[in-house]
Design an enzyme around this catalytic site. Structure first.
Site, PDB file in Angstrom:
ATOM      1  N   MET A  84       0.812  -1.205   0.000  1.00  0.00           N
ATOM      2  CA  MET A  84       0.000   0.000   0.000  1.00  0.00           C
ATOM      3  C   MET A  84       0.850   1.260   0.000  1.00  0.00           C
ATOM      4  O   MET A  84       0.645   2.160  -0.792  1.00  0.00           O
ATOM      5  CB  MET A  84      -0.917   0.005   1.220  1.00  0.00           C
ATOM      6  CG  MET A  84      -1.735   1.282   1.344  1.00  0.00           C
ATOM      7  SD  MET A  84      -2.763   1.266   2.819  1.00  0.00           S
ATOM      8  CE  MET A  84      -3.467   2.898   2.716  1.00  0.00           C
ATOM      9  N   HIS A 183     -10.791  -2.915   3.655  1.00  0.00           N
ATOM     10  CA  HIS A 183     -10.930  -3.937   2.608  1.00  0.00           C
ATOM     11  C   HIS A 183     -11.073  -5.331   3.240  1.00  0.00           C
ATOM     12  O   HIS A 183     -10.232  -6.212   3.064  1.00  0.00           O
ATOM     13  CB  HIS A 183      -9.724  -3.900   1.671  1.00  0.00           C
ATOM     14  CG  HIS A 183      -8.406  -3.968   2.381  1.00  0.00           C
ATOM     15  ND1 HIS A 183      -7.816  -2.880   2.938  1.00  0.00           N
ATOM     16  CD2 HIS A 183      -7.569  -5.010   2.639  1.00  0.00           C
ATOM     17  CE1 HIS A 183      -6.666  -3.238   3.489  1.00  0.00           C
ATOM     18  NE2 HIS A 183      -6.502  -4.528   3.326  1.00  0.00           N
ATOM     19  N   TYR A 621       7.677 -13.507  11.105  1.00  0.00           N
ATOM     20  CA  TYR A 621       7.827 -12.244  11.837  1.00  0.00           C
ATOM     21  C   TYR A 621       9.259 -12.107  12.373  1.00  0.00           C
ATOM     22  O   TYR A 621       9.817 -13.063  12.914  1.00  0.00           O
ATOM     23  CB  TYR A 621       6.892 -12.187  13.040  1.00  0.00           C
ATOM     24  CG  TYR A 621       5.427 -12.337  12.761  1.00  0.00           C
ATOM     25  CD1 TYR A 621       4.601 -11.235  12.594  1.00  0.00           C
ATOM     26  CD2 TYR A 621       4.841 -13.611  12.688  1.00  0.00           C
ATOM     27  CE1 TYR A 621       3.241 -11.373  12.357  1.00  0.00           C
ATOM     28  CE2 TYR A 621       3.481 -13.760  12.450  1.00  0.00           C
ATOM     29  CZ  TYR A 621       2.691 -12.642  12.283  1.00  0.00           C
ATOM     30  OH  TYR A 621       1.345 -12.780  12.053  1.00  0.00           O
ATOM     31  N   HIS A 693       1.363  -5.590  15.653  1.00  0.00           N
ATOM     32  CA  HIS A 693       1.691  -5.896  17.047  1.00  0.00           C
ATOM     33  C   HIS A 693       2.395  -4.679  17.638  1.00  0.00           C
ATOM     34  O   HIS A 693       3.572  -4.715  17.957  1.00  0.00           O
ATOM     35  CB  HIS A 693       2.583  -7.141  17.119  1.00  0.00           C
ATOM     36  CG  HIS A 693       1.966  -8.368  16.551  1.00  0.00           C
ATOM     37  ND1 HIS A 693       2.698  -9.436  16.058  1.00  0.00           N
ATOM     38  CD2 HIS A 693       0.659  -8.720  16.400  1.00  0.00           C
ATOM     39  CE1 HIS A 693       1.878 -10.378  15.625  1.00  0.00           C
ATOM     40  NE2 HIS A 693       0.639  -9.966  15.829  1.00  0.00           N
ATOM     41  N   ASN A 741       3.303 -13.199  19.155  1.00  0.00           N
ATOM     42  CA  ASN A 741       2.188 -12.260  19.112  1.00  0.00           C
ATOM     43  C   ASN A 741       2.002 -11.626  20.481  1.00  0.00           C
ATOM     44  O   ASN A 741       2.259 -12.241  21.509  1.00  0.00           O
ATOM     45  CB  ASN A 741       0.917 -12.988  18.681  1.00  0.00           C
ATOM     46  CG  ASN A 741       1.049 -13.597  17.308  1.00  0.00           C
ATOM     47  OD1 ASN A 741       1.946 -14.389  17.058  1.00  0.00           O
ATOM     48  ND2 ASN A 741       0.150 -13.242  16.418  1.00  0.00           N
TER      49      ASN A 741
END
Length: 767
Positions: A84, A183, A621, A693, A741
């Site tokens: 994006m 979206h 990650y 996060h 997480n």
């Protein structure tokens, strides 16, 4: 993971999870116009995007978007690059029988502003149509081939692009500058084969276009979403005639845990949450047709599919630059339920004295007693749909990796893999809404207000006397605390800073933005502003999503069927608290680490799930040990924004992550049964997205941020420096990223924070 409302476009994040047979574009001739496109379609939704080019490419192209609609509603978009930010975006939607299209560009993950460059769009009416199920928009994009990083270049033979789809209309459908809702119906990436999109007939097709349209001054202005009408700057707030010992702002995991512990200690507590409740028992109306007591968010099997299924948009915050839940329960309602118990080093590295693992271990024990999470949530003691686990565990063990029980061995985070850990209990999504809130919900000293958004703190010097809120009708109200009362902020790492900025707390330039802005916020006198580094230490896990092909014949569980009617067997098992519906979407999690060029050990996590016929998606990650950070600010319309990205900004982070990816690629490519769709670490790095996060925007530490070289916003009792009775308990105070997480670590820290606040409490019981 927000009414996740026509909420704002939080992130046009793209993933590399498409299957190998549906990744590249292919030839397609449009019957309405005769234009030959290279076109890519998403098989699951019916979204399509096509490109036609001249034989000698310069700056123009012809495009066609096909957007599936839901009850005649929705919008579709394409990023002319792989993500994006920094890319030229095109969004289109129907407005009645006409088409609306908009070129956008943004530097941050938020609803993008209209593009202010020289590019323009001209509709090709012959190729534009709308009905109740689909919308097709064909157009000439002039001046749109700008080159990297904004778009593909004229010389590119192929280029990775991104797509996005929403089932919700833009907030102002007739305006090309309208705010775009999230979206939630789908997003992803595909490769456009540009060299095969060239045609000698291009000039003939161009003649079908109408006169181009360019952005007007009004349409190129910055647009920021708003959940409710902006209050009039001259509106006088009403003052509530009820006061409290504590006002806790934010009903996410940290806020609920803190409010529950305070109420349990017989304090008069008000918990304020800007969103609605998601449980049917608390008034939610989006129940499943086959079980009226559950919503889609309750069923664990849907946890990783909420965005794809288009149900998450109504619970997302609209005024933050990333994904955040604005619903009672916060992120624990809309996330994928991953519940990684923190390893001791997560606290021992950067947390201050008094907050090391030995200091917070008791708080972790209190949390796990109520909300332990589970690696085996099915009541019958079985694990379902384990083909991926068998394939991947065999691969990892063959490389010398260790199989662990991540709950029993949370400190083993190098070359280790485990069955996933989820925040699931009794077959449904767990979290503080179910494990803490019911313990005090009926007490006469606990009060809950939903659809109530905190605007600012009312204070006199360092003493906070109350909270100014906006209710669901747009009315402004001040709710006060007792003379000895306290206010606790728990709005999250991206929203707590907004409340602080709006209250004259933070860097002077951010507070001045509020002062000069359009929100009508009343700031304290400038002499009472508190200059603290709010927003300065923003951290987040960068995420890299890759698709791995195998020689196995496993398939992904059809979560779409769960929305309407699962199989009779699945429903029967679920009624007994068993079966695949009690499991989250992941099938295996793994961790490893390496040492960077700066001597810092960095950890990596992989969360793996089946995505198609013999394919799996790995979400990778960079976690604990990352040294990069960014800056969160605020704009004139009151939304928090990313002023500086927090991902891979240090050379050591980038080098170590590249080395990790190269090692993974090499291991997979040299294996006998696995292959990667993208075989370059640089390609994978280029598609980095936010892990959502977020931590660190109001950091805890002993170094008072008001002083020279001070970096902290709150002290080790979680009290904001320069104030007498203002505390913060959410992820914004975390000085470092955890290995996994964040939700489990957020809850551990909130348990510890609540105990510290109570320990220094001077209020003599409930009022």
């Amino acid at each position: 993971m927000r009414s996740f409302l026509t909420r704002g476009l939080v992130a046009l994040s793209v993933v590399l999870g498409a299957s190998a047979v549906n990744y590249n574009s292919s030839a397609y001739t449009d019957s309405a116009t005769g234009i030959d496109f290279q076109r890519w379609c998403d098989e699951g939704t019916g979204y399509c995007f096509g490109v036609a080019l001249p034989e000698t490419v310069e700056s123009d192209f012809i495009g066609q978007l096909t957007v599936p609609l839901s009850e005649s509603k929705g919008w579709g978009g394409v990023s002319l690059g792989g993500q994006m930010t920094e890319n030229l975006l095109l969004a289109t939607w129907p407005n009645g029988d006409s088409a609306v299209a908009s070129l956008r560009k943004t530097k941050v993950y938020s609803s993008p502003d209209t593009f202010s460059g020289d590019a323009s769009i001209a509709e090709i009416p012959k190729g534009t149509s709308v009905n109740s199920t689909h919308f097709t928009y064909t157009f000439l994009c002039s001046g749109c081939i700008i080159g990297t990083p904004t778009t593909f270049s004229a010389s590119d033979d192929s280029y990775l692009m991104g797509w996005a789809l929403s089932k919700t209309n833009p907030s102002t459908p007739g305006s090309p500058s309208s705010v775009l809702p999230y979206h939630a119906a789908g997003n992803g990436a595909f490769r456009m084969l540009l060299s095969q999109a060239k045609s000698a007939q291009y000039s003939t097709w161009v003649d079908m276009a109408e006169a181009p349209t360019t952005p007007t001054a009004s349409s190129s202005a910055s647009v920021t979403p708003s959940a409710t009408p902006t209050p009039s700057p001259n509106a006088l707030p009403t003052v509530s005639n009820v006061t409290y010992d504590y006002i806790v702002v934010g009903g996410g995991p940290a806020g609920i845990i803190t409010a529950e512990r305070l109420a349990e200690a017989n304090k008069k507590v008000l918990l304020v949450e800007r969103g609605v409740a998601s449980l049917v028992s608390m008034g939610a109306t989006d129940s499943l047709p086959w079980n009226q007591s559950l919503t889609p968010f309750d069923v664990p099997a849907l946890g990783t599919s909420l965005s794809k299924l288009g149900v998450i948009g109504d619970y997302l915050c609209e005024d933050v630059p990333g994904m955040a839940g604005c619903v009672l329960g916060g992120g624990t309602i809309v996330n994928a339920m991953v519940f990684i118990h923190p390893q001791s080093v997560d606290f021992d590295d950067k947390w201050p004295s008094g907050w090391k693992w030995q200091d917070v271990e008791a708080a972790a024990g209190r949390l796990y007693e109520r909300n332990p999470g589970s690696t085996l949530p099915s009541a019958d003691g079985r694990r379902y749909d384990q083909s991926l686990y068998k394939v991947l565990s065999s691969f990892l063990s063959g490389m010398g990796w260790q199989s662990v029980d991540q709950h029993e061995q949370p400190n083993v985070k190098h070359m280790a893999y485990s069955h996933p850990s989820w925040s699931i209990g009794d077959g449904v999504r767990a979290g503080p809404v179910r494990s803490y809130l019911p313990l005090v919900q009926d007490r006469d000293n606990f009060f809950l207000r939903l659809q109530t958004k905190a605007r600012r703190l009312v204070r006199r010097g360092g003493r906070v006397t109350g909270v100014e809120v906006e209710n669901v009708t747009g009315g402004i109200e001040i709710i006060n605390v007792h003379a000895g009362g306290k206010v606790v902020l728990a709005a999250g790492a991206m929203s707590t800073p907004r409340i602080l900025f709006n209250s004259g707390i933070g860097p002077v330039d951010q507070v001045k933005t509020v002062q000069d802005g359009s929100t009508g916020i009343t700031l304290p006198p400038q002499a009472e502003w508190i200059d603290l580094p709010v927003g300065q230490g923003l951290k987040d896990h960068p995420m890299f999503t890759v698709s791995v092909n195998s020689n196995s014949n496993f398939t992904a569980y059809n979560t779409s069927s769960v929305m309407s009617s699962p199989s009779a067997l699945d429903r029967r098992l679920y009624a007994q608290g068993s079966g695949i519906l009690t499991q989250g979407g992941h099938r295996l999690q793994f961790w490893t680490s390496n040492e960077g060029t700066d001597g810092v050990t960095r950890f990596y996590q992989g969360s793996c799930s089946p995505s198609g016929e013999g394919t799996m998606t790995m979400k990778l990650y960079l976690t604990h040990g990352a040294t990069s950070s960014g800056v969160l600010g605020i704009n004139a319309a009151g939304s928090t924004i990313l002023e500086t990205d927090p991902w891979l900004t240090t050379a050591a982070d980038k080098e170590a992550t590249t080395r990790f990816l190269e090692g993974l690629i090499n291991d997979i490519e040299t294996s006998s049964g696995l292959s990667l769709q993208d075989t370059s670490a640089q390609d994978i790095l280029a598609q980095m997205t936010s892990g959502d996060h977020w931590v660190g925007t109001a950091k805890m530490g002993p170094d008072d941020g008001r002083h020279s070289n001070g970096t902290s916003v709150v002290d080790t009792n979680t009290k904001v420096y320069g104030t007498e009775n203002l505390f913060i308990v959410d992820a914004s105070i975390h000085p470092d990223l955890p290995t996994g997480n964040t939700q489990a670590m957020v809850m551990v820290a909130a348990e510890a924070a609540a105990a510290r606040i109570l320990a220094q409490d001077s209020i003599g019981g409930a009022a």
